[in-house]
Design a protein around this motif. Structure first.
Motif, PDB file in Angstrom:
ATOM      1  N   LYS A  91       0.833  -1.199   0.000  1.00 45.01           N
ATOM      2  CA  LYS A  91       0.000   0.000   0.000  1.00 45.01           C
ATOM      3  C   LYS A  91       0.866   1.247   0.000  1.00 45.01           C
ATOM      4  O   LYS A  91       0.573   2.234  -0.681  1.00 45.01           O
ATOM      5  CB  LYS A  91      -0.917  -0.010   1.223  1.00 45.01           C
ATOM      6  CG  LYS A  91      -1.895  -1.193   1.262  1.00 45.01           C
ATOM      7  CD  LYS A  91      -2.854  -1.150   0.096  1.00 45.01           C
ATOM      8  CE  LYS A  91      -3.882  -2.284   0.212  1.00 45.01           C
ATOM      9  NZ  LYS A  91      -4.803  -2.305  -0.959  1.00 45.01           N
ATOM     10  N   ALA A  94       2.206   1.757  -3.481  1.00 42.42           N
ATOM     11  CA  ALA A  94       1.216   2.328  -4.391  1.00 42.42           C
ATOM     12  C   ALA A  94       1.052   3.816  -4.140  1.00 42.42           C
ATOM     13  O   ALA A  94       0.916   4.611  -5.084  1.00 42.42           O
ATOM     14  CB  ALA A  94      -0.116   1.601  -4.232  1.00 42.42           C
ATOM     15  N   LYS A 119      -5.015  -8.836  -6.205  1.00 40.21           N
ATOM     16  CA  LYS A 119      -5.589  -7.502  -6.246  1.00 40.21           C
ATOM     17  C   LYS A 119      -4.517  -6.436  -6.036  1.00 40.21           C
ATOM     18  O   LYS A 119      -4.483  -5.421  -6.748  1.00 40.21           O
ATOM     19  CB  LYS A 119      -6.677  -7.374  -5.189  1.00 40.21           C
ATOM     20  CG  LYS A 119      -7.392  -6.028  -5.207  1.00 40.21           C
ATOM     21  CD  LYS A 119      -8.514  -5.984  -4.174  1.00 40.21           C
ATOM     22  CE  LYS A 119      -9.218  -4.632  -4.210  1.00 40.21           C
ATOM     23  NZ  LYS A 119     -10.300  -4.550  -3.193  1.00 40.21           N
ATOM     24  N   ASP A 120      -3.623  -6.645  -5.077  1.00 39.82           N
ATOM     25  CA  ASP A 120      -2.548  -5.676  -4.840  1.00 39.82           C
ATOM     26  C   ASP A 120      -1.598  -5.603  -6.031  1.00 39.82           C
ATOM     27  O   ASP A 120      -1.093  -4.529  -6.374  1.00 39.82           O
ATOM     28  CB  ASP A 120      -1.772  -6.060  -3.582  1.00 39.82           C
ATOM     29  CG  ASP A 120      -2.603  -5.848  -2.321  1.00 39.82           C
ATOM     30  OD1 ASP A 120      -3.531  -5.020  -2.367  1.00 39.82           O
ATOM     31  OD2 ASP A 120      -2.329  -6.527  -1.314  1.00 39.82           O
ATOM     32  N   GLU A 123      -3.159  -3.475  -8.495  1.00 37.45           N
ATOM     33  CA  GLU A 123      -3.111  -2.078  -8.070  1.00 37.45           C
ATOM     34  C   GLU A 123      -1.760  -1.458  -8.411  1.00 37.45           C
ATOM     35  O   GLU A 123      -1.672  -0.297  -8.817  1.00 37.45           O
ATOM     36  CB  GLU A 123      -3.376  -1.985  -6.565  1.00 37.45           C
ATOM     37  CG  GLU A 123      -4.819  -2.241  -6.157  1.00 37.45           C
ATOM     38  CD  GLU A 123      -5.777  -1.186  -6.700  1.00 37.45           C
ATOM     39  OE1 GLU A 123      -5.346  -0.035  -6.937  1.00 37.45           O
ATOM     40  OE2 GLU A 123      -6.952  -1.524  -6.920  1.00 37.45           O
ATOM     41  N   GLN A 126      -1.841  -0.855 -12.127  1.00 34.55           N
ATOM     42  CA  GLN A 126      -2.728   0.254 -12.463  1.00 34.55           C
ATOM     43  C   GLN A 126      -2.098   1.583 -12.086  1.00 34.55           C
ATOM     44  O   GLN A 126      -2.202   2.574 -12.834  1.00 34.55           O
ATOM     45  CB  GLN A 126      -4.061   0.075 -11.745  1.00 34.55           C
ATOM     46  CG  GLN A 126      -5.137   1.055 -12.208  1.00 34.55           C
ATOM     47  CD  GLN A 126      -5.603   0.793 -13.636  1.00 34.55           C
ATOM     48  OE1 GLN A 126      -6.436  -0.043 -13.875  1.00 34.55           O
ATOM     49  NE2 GLN A 126      -5.037   1.519 -14.605  1.00 34.55           N
ATOM     50  N   THR A 127      -1.423   1.629 -10.936  1.00 39.67           N
ATOM     51  CA  THR A 127      -0.768   2.870 -10.513  1.00 39.67           C
ATOM     52  C   THR A 127       0.362   3.231 -11.466  1.00 39.67           C
ATOM     53  O   THR A 127       0.517   4.391 -11.859  1.00 39.67           O
ATOM     54  CB  THR A 127      -0.225   2.704  -9.084  1.00 39.67           C
ATOM     55  OG1 THR A 127      -1.296   2.339  -8.207  1.00 39.67           O
ATOM     56  CG2 THR A 127       0.389   4.004  -8.598  1.00 39.67           C
ATOM     57  N   TYR A 150     -10.706  -8.341 -12.653  1.00 39.96           N
ATOM     58  CA  TYR A 150     -10.237  -7.003 -12.296  1.00 39.96           C
ATOM     59  C   TYR A 150     -10.440  -6.100 -13.506  1.00 39.96           C
ATOM     60  O   TYR A 150     -10.011  -6.422 -14.626  1.00 39.96           O
ATOM     61  CB  TYR A 150      -8.763  -7.038 -11.899  1.00 39.96           C
ATOM     62  CG  TYR A 150      -8.227  -5.703 -11.410  1.00 39.96           C
ATOM     63  CD1 TYR A 150      -8.310  -5.371 -10.059  1.00 39.96           C
ATOM     64  CD2 TYR A 150      -7.666  -4.789 -12.294  1.00 39.96           C
ATOM     65  CE1 TYR A 150      -7.830  -4.148  -9.602  1.00 39.96           C
ATOM     66  CE2 TYR A 150      -7.191  -3.572 -11.852  1.00 39.96           C
ATOM     67  CZ  TYR A 150      -7.271  -3.255 -10.497  1.00 39.96           C
ATOM     68  OH  TYR A 150      -6.798  -2.035 -10.050  1.00 39.96           O
TER      69      TYR A 150
END
Length: 653
Positions: A91, A94, A119-120, A123, A126-127, A150
């Motif tokens: 986290k 990200a 999922k992470d 992320e 995507q970031t 996703y």
């Protein structure tokens, strides 16, 4: 009015320059703060300035026990490399990456040793997708948890290239769309997924901007991109070290890739049976790597017609069929490590410039290769088991004629056979022109044979060898008939004191002087004369041999007439043979007239030897000496025969 307009224009330009300078300063300050914060997250690094290069072993010595911090491998203005990304710090990562908006200076991001859930992981992607990063490398990834659908937003990205290596999935039961669709629809130019045990990849949902795709070292099979129409811009496709088996299916896979130029299918399980199966390749394909597969001679039935560079190294090719492949654009061909026994011709490769045929089974390569392939500038034919013989001489001459076109000469070109020359460089192997030119060798052998035959013929004629052969044959035949006599026949016994051999021209002296003086008077002597003692019906030679064998002595009346008589020579030959076979002293020579040496023919060499080594009686011209002559002759003949003809002497009186 004109001056006011000029003033306003200059004022506006100054305002714009001031605004751009201000915002650039602010942006740089923010980025510096962010990079500094990345470094400050690790007090163990021990500095507030940006880390240019920090070796991995050094960072491994400073890890928090709670795994809440990542390890900085590299931190520069344009590149960032982090390791040890876990669920505890993903986290925070990200949040950090979200600060690098598009337009920032950070362009390269590398993440290693990543262990997060699906999922992470998405992320992170995507970031990165909406940041300033253009080149994203991620390796040694372990996906935790389940793979779930996703929604990925591909819009507004600066990404150009994505590289993923050693991706390990723990979820074995997932939908292909949930995993492969994410990557298949990425709107970037370059993508690499390597060493990840990937078994498939979907065709993009729409026209894809992919120009470079690499799925190196995976488990992909022939079902990849079949009937895929959305890879129209793809130029390079690397599928090395996978599990493709059908060359025909590979060709159909490429047929809809209109821009494909380079295809790497090396280290697969490709085969092609060539059973009248048509292949269909992309017309744009110019470079094809099919090395380290299981392809045989039939592969030449299934090749792209416009290919310029082709590698078939390390396959099972034993012959390049003529007329099967018309690759008129082919310039480079690699056939190393196959089973070829000779150099291929260029009937189907009219533009060939470079050929690699190393490590095959070539013993004596063809010497006319450069004639059939005039455009070839480089030939690599070393490391073959060359047989150093006459046939190889012409190939060795190619190095001088080609002007250095043989790559690796001379170190890579050595003799393998015969064993005595093993390891010898071809440049040091030499044979004479006579030994290698069959025509010249035959002509030379023929000339030598003719000379030898001529010499033997001359000697035979000079030494009268045919005559001796004929006489030996006659004597052998006579002896053979004697051996086949009835068992009771004891063979020839002595019946005569002497056999008389003379020329017909000297017969008057023999009849008037020799015979009367020997057969009459004291000590009757029995003489064998051809006119009275030859048996009718037998051959002359057989009669001569019989008379000589039945006579104790042989009297030869020598004169110039004697050496001119053929039959006298026969009689002398057989008598001389008896002389040596029985080791007897049976010859008596009477010299009736002197014989000049030049009159004695060459075949009378025995007569010359006898006259030189033996005592002969010379017929005296004075009558007073003739009594002594007859006495000496009688003494030489005197012997008691085993069987005497009692009536012979009485009849002669």
């Amino acid at each position: 009015m004109t001056q006011n307009m000029s003033f306003l224009r200059n004022f506006f330009l100054y305002k714009c320059l001031f605004a751009l300078t201000f915002w650039n300063h602010v942006s740089l300050s923010v980025e510096d703060d962010i990079f500094t914060s990345v470094s400050n997250n690790f007090p163990e690094v021990g500095s507030n300035h940006k880390i240019k290069s920090l070796p991995a072993p050094y960072t491994k010595n400073y890890q928090d026990e709670d795994n809440s911090h990542w390890v900085v491998i590299q931190n520069t203005t344009e590149s960032l490399s982090l390791s040890k990304i876990t669920t505890y710090n993903v986290k925070k990562l990200a949040a950090l990456l979200s600060n690098f908006r598009q337009g920032s200076r950070l362009q390269n991001l590398t993440l290693t040793n990543v262990s997060v859930d699906w999922k992470d992981l998405m992320e992170i992607f995507q970031t990165v997708w909406h940041s300033s990063i253009e080149y994203f490398n991620i390796s040694c990834v372990t996906q935790l948890g389940d793979i779930t659908p996703y929604y990925f937003d591909y819009s507004g990205t600066s990404m150009k290239a994505l590289t993923m290596k050693k991706i390990q999935l723990t979820d074995l039961y997932f939908s292909q769309d949930d995993l492969y669709r994410i990557f298949a629809d990425m709107n970037i130019a370059d993508m690499t997924i390597a060493d990840s045990e990937m078994i498939h990849m979907l065709c993009p949902s729409s026209k894809s901007p992919f120009r470079y795709l690499s799925f190196l070292k995976n488990d992909i099979t022939d079902f990849l991109f079949q009937n895929c129409d959305n890879l129209l811009q793809l130029e390079t496709l690397i599928l090395q070290k996978n599990k493709f088996e059908s060359l025909r299916k590979v060709s159909f896979m490429t047929s809809r890739m209109k821009s494909l130029k380079y295809l790497d299918m090396s280290n697969n399980l490709l085969r092609h049976d060539g059973a009248d199966v048509q292949c269909q390749w992309a017309e744009s394909l110019s470079e094809l790597d099919l090395s380290s597969n299981q392809l045989a001679d039939a592969v030449f039935e299934c090749l792209p017609v416009n290919v310029r560079k082709l590698s078939l190294q390390n396959n099972q090719i034993s012959h390049v069929p003529r007329g099967m492949a018309e690759l008129n654009s082919l310039e480079e061909l690699n056939l190393a490590s196959n089973r070829l026994a000779d150099l291929p011709g260029c009937s189907g490769f009219t533009s060939l410039q470079s050929l690699n045929i190393e490590m095959n089974l070539i013993l004596t390569p063809s010497a006319d290769f450069f004639q059939s392939c005039p455009r070839v500038r480089e030939l690599q034919a070393g490391h073959n088991p060359f047989k150093c013989s006459c046939e190889l001489q012409a190939f060795i001459g190619l190095e001088r004629q080609s002007g250095g076109k043989l790559f690796g000469w001379p170190a890579a070109y050595t003799c393998e056979y015969p064993e005595g020359l093993r390891g010898t460089e071809l440049k040091d192997f030499h044979l004479s022109q006579l030994a290698c030119n069959t025509t010249l060798l035959l002509v030379t052998a023929l000339l030598l044979t003719l000379v030898l035959v001529a010499a033997v013929a001359f000697l035979c004629i000079y030494l009268d060898v045919p005559w001796y052969v004929r006489m030996t044959w006659q004597w052998t035949q006579t002896k053979r008939r004697a051996w086949h006599n009835p068992p009771g026949d004891q063979g020839p016994i002595l019946q005569f004191h002497a056999f008389i051999s003379y020329s017909e021209r000297d017969s008057l002296w023999v009849k008037n002087e020799l015979i009367p003086n020997l057969e009459k008077g004291e000590g009757c002597i029995q003489l064998c004369q051809h006119e009275r003692n030859f048996i009718p019906g037998k051959s002359i030679v057989e009669n001569i041999i019989t008379c000589i064998e039945k006579s104790y002595k042989s009297i030869f009346v020598l004169s110039p007439n004697f050496v001119q008589s053929e039959w006298c020579h026969y009689e002398l030959y057989f008598a001389h043979h008896k002389l040596f076979s029985e080791n007897s002293n049976s010859l008596i020579l009477i010299l009736l007239e002197p014989i000049p040496p030049y009159l004695i023919p060459a075949r009378y060499h025995k007569l010359k030897a006898l006259m030189a080594k033996r005592t002969y009686l010379e017929w005296p011209k004075e009558r007073s000496k003739r009594a002594l002559f007859w006495a000496n002759l009688r003494a030489a003949i005197s012997i008691n025969l085993p069987k005497a003809d009692e009536n012979f002497c009485e009849d002669t009186d």
